[in-house]
Design a protein around this motif. Structure first.
Motif, short mmCIF file in Angstrom:
data_model
loop_
_atom_site.label_atom_id
_atom_site.label_comp_id
_atom_site.label_asym_id
_atom_site.label_seq_id
_atom_site.Cartn_x
_atom_site.Cartn_y
_atom_site.Cartn_z
N ASN A 199 0.83 -1.20 0.00
CA ASN A 199 0.00 0.00 0.00
C ASN A 199 0.87 1.26 0.00
OD1 ASN A 199 -2.51 -1.41 0.15
ND2 ASN A 199 -2.12 -1.77 2.34
N ARG A 217 -0.27 7.47 2.62
CA ARG A 217 -1.46 8.32 2.51
C ARG A 217 -1.09 9.71 2.02
NH1 ARG A 217 -6.14 6.63 5.20
NH2 ARG A 217 -5.89 4.68 6.37
N LYS A 226 -2.18 15.10 0.17
CA LYS A 226 -2.79 13.78 0.03
C LYS A 226 -2.27 13.11 -1.23
CE LYS A 226 -7.10 14.66 2.53
NZ LYS A 226 -8.59 14.65 2.44
N ASN A 227 -1.96 11.83 -1.09
CA ASN A 227 -1.48 11.06 -2.24
C ASN A 227 -2.64 10.76 -3.18
OD1 ASN A 227 -0.25 9.33 -4.03
ND2 ASN A 227 0.43 7.84 -2.50
N TYR A 256 -3.28 7.03 -3.69
CA TYR A 256 -3.38 6.18 -2.50
C TYR A 256 -4.52 5.17 -2.64
CZ TYR A 256 -4.43 4.66 2.22
OH TYR A 256 -4.68 3.88 3.33
N GLU A 282 -5.78 1.27 -0.37
CA GLU A 282 -5.47 0.34 0.72
C GLU A 282 -6.02 -1.03 0.38
OE1 GLU A 282 -5.71 -0.04 5.59
OE2 GLU A 282 -7.12 1.26 4.54
#
Length: 574
Positions: free
Chosen positions: A256, A259, A388-389, A392, A394
């Motif tokens: 992952n 963030r 913020k990525n 991103y 998860e």
């Protein structure tokens, strides 16, 4: 009647060296133990017989007679970034091992060519879907010629419509790559899995960060990979766990992404000050600072010790040295006694000319530099701001690998005769263990025994024959002494008698003993007992005479050697 020369030689050595009855018993016991050890080593271990397993699995391969129905070599071109193209020309064969064979009738898949690219694959009867299940991958590797540079890993191939065995190559999509790889200082057990980015749909290889080392041996090695639905994994070698961890923590790049990431548009301001300390701009060099003052000066207050022997030399001629008797002044030059440290100097503070010692200069300061102070303008270490990525995501279950449709070996190696066998791909840790019990753990003890028997015997031999002791190893003692005697005797028999008198005496005693035995066998059959007794007495006296002469020759040889050594040493010092 058979005449044992070795026994006669040992008997002669006993006569000359005076070995008693207890020593003879030790010799007999050691000889018997040696014979038992040799017969045990030479005995070939009994091989278990291969029996195909009755276990079931999504894919289980033991390379029985129908193996060619499943496995197909690839002769595709290897896709590389270089202009040069590589073809998979390496040949494969299924055969029994030729090195340390541990089981009768147990065949495996063998790499037949050295320094070649090999590719072969087998499709699964139906795809294997690891989602929500434990995945177990296990197989045997036997490096019959070792492994200096090459791979011995397997690939579990992604189940796709484009999965064609004829075109299997390095670009064929795979789910997991697992197994040993070694080249030079690189030596590891690969565990790599391809992970799909749920946002972009792209695949990325995830490599185990600290893989265990592979076992490079000519015996069979068992490699097992277990991945549980909770994202934990375990790697085993020969049934022993060598690595465990989490798919979410132990792989690079991480499954992952973070963030937050650094803002690529943020740059450090031009007026940003990141020096924490600076030289004091207000500091000035003191007027009395002398940069030229030396580090050390002569200690003018020092005085010569009262017992200092100014007129005594540091060395004197050795008073105990004597001119060798065989020294020839015309040939060898004037003889000069070697020197030794003057004993008078050891009893006083010192000898020879005295000079005042040096001491540290109190005025020494060295080059002046301004002291450092905290920078009042310091703003700290600059770092771009976080944002913020945008990429991103998860994935909480990376162990839910994509469906697997085939297995393949796509490798390059400098060593041939690499053998693969007893492959298990399924979901049962217990069944994989049972398969290992039926195959690997039955053959391994046999292979280890064969390997041990094949190792050179490292005997703790003395550095020279003169260090040998008869009772430590009577056989070696006689052999080494005899070899030394015969080597010297080739150029100078007299020197051989001087330096190895025990063998000279032993051979003489052996000769007399043999003559006595032959004489007894031929001519004493009808002789009265006193005649035979007289012969034995004569033999013993003759052996003693030879021993005494040999000892005398050895003494003379030692004195001559000592004289020659003294002469050489004196000349080297003159």
């Amino acid at each position: 009647m058979r005449f044992n020369v070795a026994a006669a030689a040992a008997s002669a050595a006993f006569l000359v060296g005076g070995v008693n009855a207890d020593d003879q018993k030790v010799l007999k016991d050691e000889t018997a133990s040696s014979s038992v050890a040799e017969s045990s080593t030479n005995a070939a271990p009994e091989l278990p017989t291969f029996t195909p397993t009755k276990l079931k699995a999504p894919f289980l391969e033991q390379f029985t007679a129908d193996w060619e129905k499943r496995w197909k070599p690839s002769h595709a071109k290897k896709d590389t970034k270089d202009a040069e193209e590589w073809a998979y020309v390496g040949e494969w064969s299924v055969e029994e091992p030729t090195v340390y064979k541990g089981m009768e009738g147990d065949q495996g898949l063998v790499v037949k060519n050295a320094a070649a690219h090999h590719a072969i694959s087998a499709k699964f009867p139906k795809k294997v879907d690891p989602k929500g299940k434990t995945l177990v991958v296990q197989y045997e590797v036997k490096l019959q010629n070792g492994l200096e540079c090459g791979g011995a890993y397997m690939k579990l191939l992604r189940d796709t419509k484009a999965l064609h065995q004829d075109e299997f190559s390095n670009t064929t999509p795979y789910v997991i790559m697992f197994g040993p790889d070694k080249c030079g200082h690189t030596n590891k057990v690969h565990f790599i899995f391809n992970h799909k980015n749920p946002k972009t749909g792209e695949y990325e290889e995830k490599h185990l960060s600290s893989p265990p080392a592979a076992k490079i041996a000519k015996t069979t090695e068992l490699y097992t990979l277990i991945v549980h639905p909770n994202n934990t994994y375990s790697i085993q070698q020969d049934g022993e766990q060598v690595k465990e961890g989490s798919l979410l923590e132990d792989f690079s790049p991480a499954v992952n992404p973070p963030r937050e990431i650094d803002d690529p548009k943020d740059t450090k301001p031009e007026d940003w000050v990141d020096e924490a300390r600076i030289a004091d701009p207000d500091a000035k060099k003191p007027e009395d600072w002398d940069e030229e003052a030396p580090y050390e000066i002569v200690d003018e207050e020092a005085a010569q010790p009262e017992d200092w022997l100014v007129d005594e030399p540091l060395t004197v001629a050795d008073p105990e040295a004597q001119k060798p008797e065989d020294w020839d002044d015309e040939e060898d030059g004037d003889w000069i006694a070697p020197t030794v440290p003057n004993p008078k100097c050891a009893e006083a503070s010192g000898c020879g000319p005295w000079t005042k010692p040096m001491k540290k200069n109190d005025a020494y300061k060295g080059k002046w530099t301004a002291p450092y102070i905290d920078n009042p303008a310091y703003k700290g270490v600059w770092a771009p701001r976080k944002i913020k990525n945008p990429d991103y995501f998860e994935d909480k279950n990376p162990a839910n690998f994509e469906p697997i449709g085939a297995i393949g070996f796509e490798i390059w190696t400098m060593q041939n005769n690499m053998l693969f066998d007893n492959i298990y791909v399924g979901h049962s840790v217990e069944d994989a263990k049972k398969l290992a019990d039926e195959t690997f753990f039955k053959k391994l003890p046999v292979e280890k025994a064969l390997e041990e028997a094949d190792k050179p015997k490292m005997e703790d031999k003395p550095k020279s024959p003169s260090d040998l002791k008869f009772l430590d190893d009577p056989k070696l003692y006689i052999q080494e002494k005899l070899d030394l005697f015969l080597t010297i005797a080739k150029s100078d028999p007299i020197e051989a008698i001087k330096f190895v008198p025990e063998i000279a005496g032993g051979l003489a005693a052996l000769f007399v003993t043999v003559v006595a035995l032959l004489f007894g066998l031929i001519g004493l059959a009808s002789s009265p007992a006193p005649a035979a007794k007289k012969v034995a007495t004569d033999v013993k006296e003759k052996a003693k005479e030879v021993k005494d002469k040999a000892a005398s020759a050895a003494s003379t040889g030692a004195e001559t050697s000592k004289s020659e050594a003294t002469k050489r040493t004196t000349r080297s010092q003159s």
